[in-house]
Design an enzyme around this catalytic site. Structure first.
Site, PDB file in Angstrom:
ATOM      1  N   THR A  12       0.837  -1.177   0.167  1.00  0.00           N
ATOM      2  CA  THR A  12      -0.098  -0.128  -0.062  1.00  0.00           C
ATOM      3  C   THR A  12       0.910   1.006   0.120  1.00  0.00           C
ATOM      4  O   THR A  12       0.478   2.161  -0.631  1.00  0.00           O
ATOM      5  CB  THR A  12      -0.809  -0.066   1.180  1.00  0.00           C
ATOM      6  OG1 THR A  12      -1.839  -0.961   0.956  1.00  0.00           O
ATOM      7  CG2 THR A  12      -1.567   1.204   1.294  1.00  0.00           C
ATOM      8  N   ASP A  86      -0.483  -6.564   4.623  1.00  0.00           N
ATOM      9  CA  ASP A  86      -1.278  -7.903   4.779  1.00  0.00           C
ATOM     10  C   ASP A  86      -0.470  -9.056   5.320  1.00  0.00           C
ATOM     11  O   ASP A  86      -0.818 -10.086   6.022  1.00  0.00           O
ATOM     12  CB  ASP A  86      -2.170  -8.351   3.540  1.00  0.00           C
ATOM     13  CG  ASP A  86      -3.233  -7.351   3.538  1.00  0.00           C
ATOM     14  OD1 ASP A  86      -3.678  -6.582   4.459  1.00  0.00           O
ATOM     15  OD2 ASP A  86      -3.626  -7.126   2.409  1.00  0.00           O
TER      16      ASP A  86
END
Length: 338
Positions: A12, A86
């Protein structure tokens, strides 16, 4: 002057808006360009190692990251890895085992919002990570939201909030307040000695989360396809033995030479297989207890151990014998709340 190497892997923090949603598209040079100008006490270099969503992170990429650090080890005082959130906990745990005898800091960070978006946490996390990489410490750490977490204890517990990571069953190492590092527990300082790159891992591992109604036949597939299984059991380590009795199939796995690790679905406080009947019935010679380790660390350590031996006695001993990177369990009253 501290020499720091930043390794960008995507995530991200490096994402841009694409037609199908956020996707990594910012390079290492772009990331560094968002940072304040380097001061005279810091020399920052960077490499764009890969550019992927961490959902696509694989064990082979852990080895690529580790080899890069190994090859550049003598040239730098510390390392910072930018990574998607993640699977960040898996990567930090894996590097803790693959990079043995670290005498320098390896810091992993990321962000919940891309670095060029309004309200991003990326710039602060990168600055904090670089700040901690300049410390006189050794080992793998996660730096996120102003907190420093041991590499084998970081778990993502929130999917959107800036404080996405928690330190599980171990105190936070430190908090970072501007340019100051406030230590919350004692950790090893930098030491001398050669770095050992241990890339012998076996990724042929399965994680099974128990739920009411799970049929024993699932273990037949595991027996045919995997060398190790991590069973996320209930509570202190309970395994169902009535109605859909899982114990015979688990014993078949062990007889077939497959490593069986019992952990818990509970995030904190670990397992105690001796407390209840449902735990004692499975607490046999070759069952491996995970103690207070989180799943990310269990999976990566099991891969690391299975890369060295097939002997279940040795696997059990290596899994249950804490090494420095596992860290010892801390009593509840020793926790630092942030």
């Amino acid at each position: 002057m501290k020499r720091i190497l930043l390794l960008a892997t995507g995530g991200t923090i490096a994402s841009v808006q694409g037609k199908d949603g956020l996707t990594p598209g910012i390079t290492d040079k772009d990331l560094v360009g968002y940072l304040p100008e380097n001061n005279e006490e810091l020399l920052l270099h960077s490499i764009n190692l890969m550019n992927l969503d961490s959902t696509n992170m694989q064990p082979e990429y852990w080895l690529e990251i580790a080899r890069t650090i190994y090859n550049k080890y003598d040239q730098y005082d510390g390392f910072v890895i930018t990574h998607g959130t993640d699977t960040l906990g898996y990567t930090s745990a894996a590097l803790s085992y693959i990079l043995q005898s670290l005498a320098k800091p390896v810091i992993i960070t990321g962000s919940m919002v891309p670095i060029d978006f309004d309200g991003t946490d990326a710039k602060k996390n990168m600055v904090d990570a670089i700040r901690f990489a300049c410390e006189n410490v050794c080992g793998v750490y996660v730096v996120f939201d102003g907190k420093v977490i041991s590499g084998t204890r970081a778990v993502k517990v929130r999917s959107k909030s800036y404080n996405a990571f928690m330190s599980i069953n171990y105190p936070y190492i430190a908090r970072i307040e501007g340019s100051e590092v406030v230590y919350l527990t004692n950790i090893p300082v930098s030491k001398s000695g050669p770095l050992k790159l241990d890339t012998s891992i076996c990724s042929n591992v399965f994680v099974l989360k128990l739920f009411p109604g799970l049929t024993p036949e699932v273990f037949d597939y595991i027996k045919q396809s995997f060398r190790g299984v991590v069973i996320e059991s209930y509570g202190n380590g309970g395994i169902p033995f009535e109605k859909r009795n899982l114990l015979p199939k688990i014993n078949e796995l062990i007889e077939a030479g497959i490593a069986v690790v019992i952990t818990t679905q509970c995030l904190e406080e670990g397992t105690d297989l001796q407390r209840y009947e449902v735990g004692r019935k499975i607490s046999k010679k070759f069952i491996i207890s995970s103690r207070d380790m989180n799943t990310e660390a269990i999976v990566t350590k099991l891969m690391w151990v299975l890369g060295k031996t097939n002997n279940l006695d040795q696997v059990k001993k290596m899994m249950e014998t804490p090494i420095a990177n596992d860290l010892q369990q801390i009593q509840e009253n020793d926790y630092v709340v942030l």
